[in-house]
Motif scaffolding. Structure first.
Motif, PDB file in Angstrom:
ATOM      1  N   SER A  67      10.263   1.159 -79.455  1.00  0.00           N
ATOM      2  CA  SER A  67      10.884   0.513 -78.309  1.00  0.00           C
ATOM      3  C   SER A  67      11.427  -0.854 -78.739  1.00  0.00           C
ATOM      4  O   SER A  67      10.838  -1.530 -79.581  1.00  0.00           O
ATOM      5  CB  SER A  67       9.866   0.373 -77.181  1.00  0.00           C
ATOM      6  OG  SER A  67       8.660  -0.177 -77.666  1.00  0.00           O
TER       7      SER A  67
ATOM      8  N   ASN B 105      11.492  -3.962 -78.146  1.00  0.00           N
ATOM      9  CA  ASN B 105      10.874  -5.184 -77.632  1.00  0.00           C
ATOM     10  C   ASN B 105      10.073  -5.823 -78.760  1.00  0.00           C
ATOM     11  O   ASN B 105       9.719  -5.149 -79.725  1.00  0.00           O
ATOM     12  CB  ASN B 105       9.932  -4.848 -76.468  1.00  0.00           C
ATOM     13  CG  ASN B 105       8.963  -3.741 -76.823  1.00  0.00           C
ATOM     14  OD1 ASN B 105       9.315  -2.552 -76.760  1.00  0.00           O
ATOM     15  ND2 ASN B 105       7.763  -4.109 -77.228  1.00  0.00           N
TER      16      ASN B 105
ATOM     17  N   SER C  40       8.467  -2.456 -72.794  1.00  0.00           N
ATOM     18  CA  SER C  40       9.631  -1.767 -73.338  1.00  0.00           C
ATOM     19  C   SER C  40      10.861  -1.995 -72.451  1.00  0.00           C
ATOM     20  O   SER C  40      10.756  -1.976 -71.232  1.00  0.00           O
ATOM     21  CB  SER C  40       9.344  -0.266 -73.423  1.00  0.00           C
ATOM     22  OG  SER C  40       8.230  -0.042 -74.235  1.00  0.00           O
TER      23      SER C  40
HETATM   24 MG    MG Z   1       6.477   0.388 -77.925  1.00  0.00          MG
END
Ligand code: MG
Ligand code: TXA
Length: 323
Positions: free
Chosen positions: A142, A144, A150
């Protein structure tokens, strides 16, 4: 309407995601679950950039995003469950953990040196054709920073990374909005490692067998499955000695930087320039090379622990604790 953001996809070659991937760069891709920070799954140098940008304190294994089951079969040992689940749910929000094929060209950094790989075929009208055109998987966690939630829009990703943001493909809001279901298919029973939009019931209906949750599996099995646990992950058989500033007799040296102590039987320098991203990308290669050279011990020079250095330190600590 806001003016076009220069980081959005455009037609110029420098904003072509395929060019970025081919050059070992990162591209933020939209998927139906969350936005992913994607790099060529076969390149250590590209994968190291993911960990560096996310600031992850450890090398958790990453999911390889494929265009279809055909592509996945070049990298993992396919089985009947994988066939059934991929027919039922791909493209879609489910990740299948399968044994890595022995000669698969996936970066060891992407699997944390492990012998399994998560594969997933995302349901997205822009991303799927892009992976197909690239012709090989991209790994993507993800998009982030570590420990944060996320992102489900391109704007979230811009806010998250600010000036450090790589090329972002704006594919609108994610329709599912939570991360993919992760199911481990490497054992006698399928084990649901992460719940998601494809539920346990839906999986059981397709497979016709009961799916276990991690707590239903024996402690020993869980220990073997948990990402990052040494049993399933590469560790050298030669003992490691961390934070070595001198080399003892019979030792090989995993070095970092320009100022390297003498006396080692073999030296592998992770980065002559003291570049931590380069060091991460060469870590598994270095451990393997020194493990094979017949030294009685591998002395490891101290490395800075900021940024991706924390993940390197974590990996070295776990490798040195191996029996
Ligand atoms: Mg993640
Ligand atoms: O929906 C998703 O899966 C998103 C989008 C971008 O595809 N990706 C994502 O990746 O959530 P990440 O890295 O944030 O989470 C991956 C999860 C982690 O919990 C990791 O431990 C697990 O999948 N995982 C990946 N490979 C694994 C493996 N070989 N064995 C066990 N768990 C694995």
């Amino acid at each position: 309407m806001k003016p076009a953001n220069p980081q959005d996809i455009e037609n110029s070659p420098e904003d072509n995601p395929l060019t970025h991937w081919s050059d070992g760069g990162l591209v933020v891709i939209p998927t139906e679950t969350v936005y992913g920070l994607a790099a060529d799954a076969t390149r250590d140098d590209a994968v190291a950039k993911i960990y560096a940008l996310k600031n992850r304190p450890s090398f958790n294994p990453l999911i390889a995003h494929v265009a279809d089951a055909q592509m996945a079969k070049h990298y993992v040992q396919w089985n009947d469950w994988a066939e059934q689940l991929s027919i039922a749910f791909w493209p879609g929000p489910i990740t299948l953990i399968l044994p890595l094929l022995p000669h698969a060209t996936i970066s060891a950094l992407a699997t944390d040196g492990g012998d399994t790989l998560g594969v997933r075929c995302p349901l997205h009208g822009v991303t799927l054709p892009l992976i197909k055109a690239f012709g090989k998987p991209v790994v993507a966690p993800s998009a982030n920073r570590s420990g944060r939630i996320s992102p489900t829009s391109a704007q979230h990703v811009r806010e998250e990374f600010g000036d450090d943001a790589p090329l972002i493909i704006d594919g609108g809001a994610c329709t599912v909005g939570i991360e993919s279901t992760v199911i481990d298919l490497t054992d006698e029973v399928p084990v649901l490692l992460r719940p998601g939009a494809i539920t346990q019931d839906m999986i059981e209906a397709v497979l016709g067998v009961s799916v276990h949750l991690p707590h239903q599996v024996s402690n020993e099995q869980v220990r073997l499955k948990s990402p990052g646990m040494l049993t399933r992950h590469y560790a050298p058989t030669t003992p490691l000695r961390l934070d070595a500033t001198q080399v003892h007799a019979g030792e090989a040296l995993l070095a970092f930087g320009m100022h390297v102590p003498g006396g080692a039987s073999h030296i592998f320098n992770l980065s002559m320039h003291g570049d931590l991203v380069e060091a991460a990308s060469r870590l598994f290669e270095g451990l393997r090379a020194l493990d094979a050279c017949g030294a009685s011990r591998i002395a490891v020079m101290p490395l800075p622990t900021e940024g991706i250095g924390a993940a390197i330190a974590d990996r070295l600590k776990r490798a040195s604790a191996a029996e």
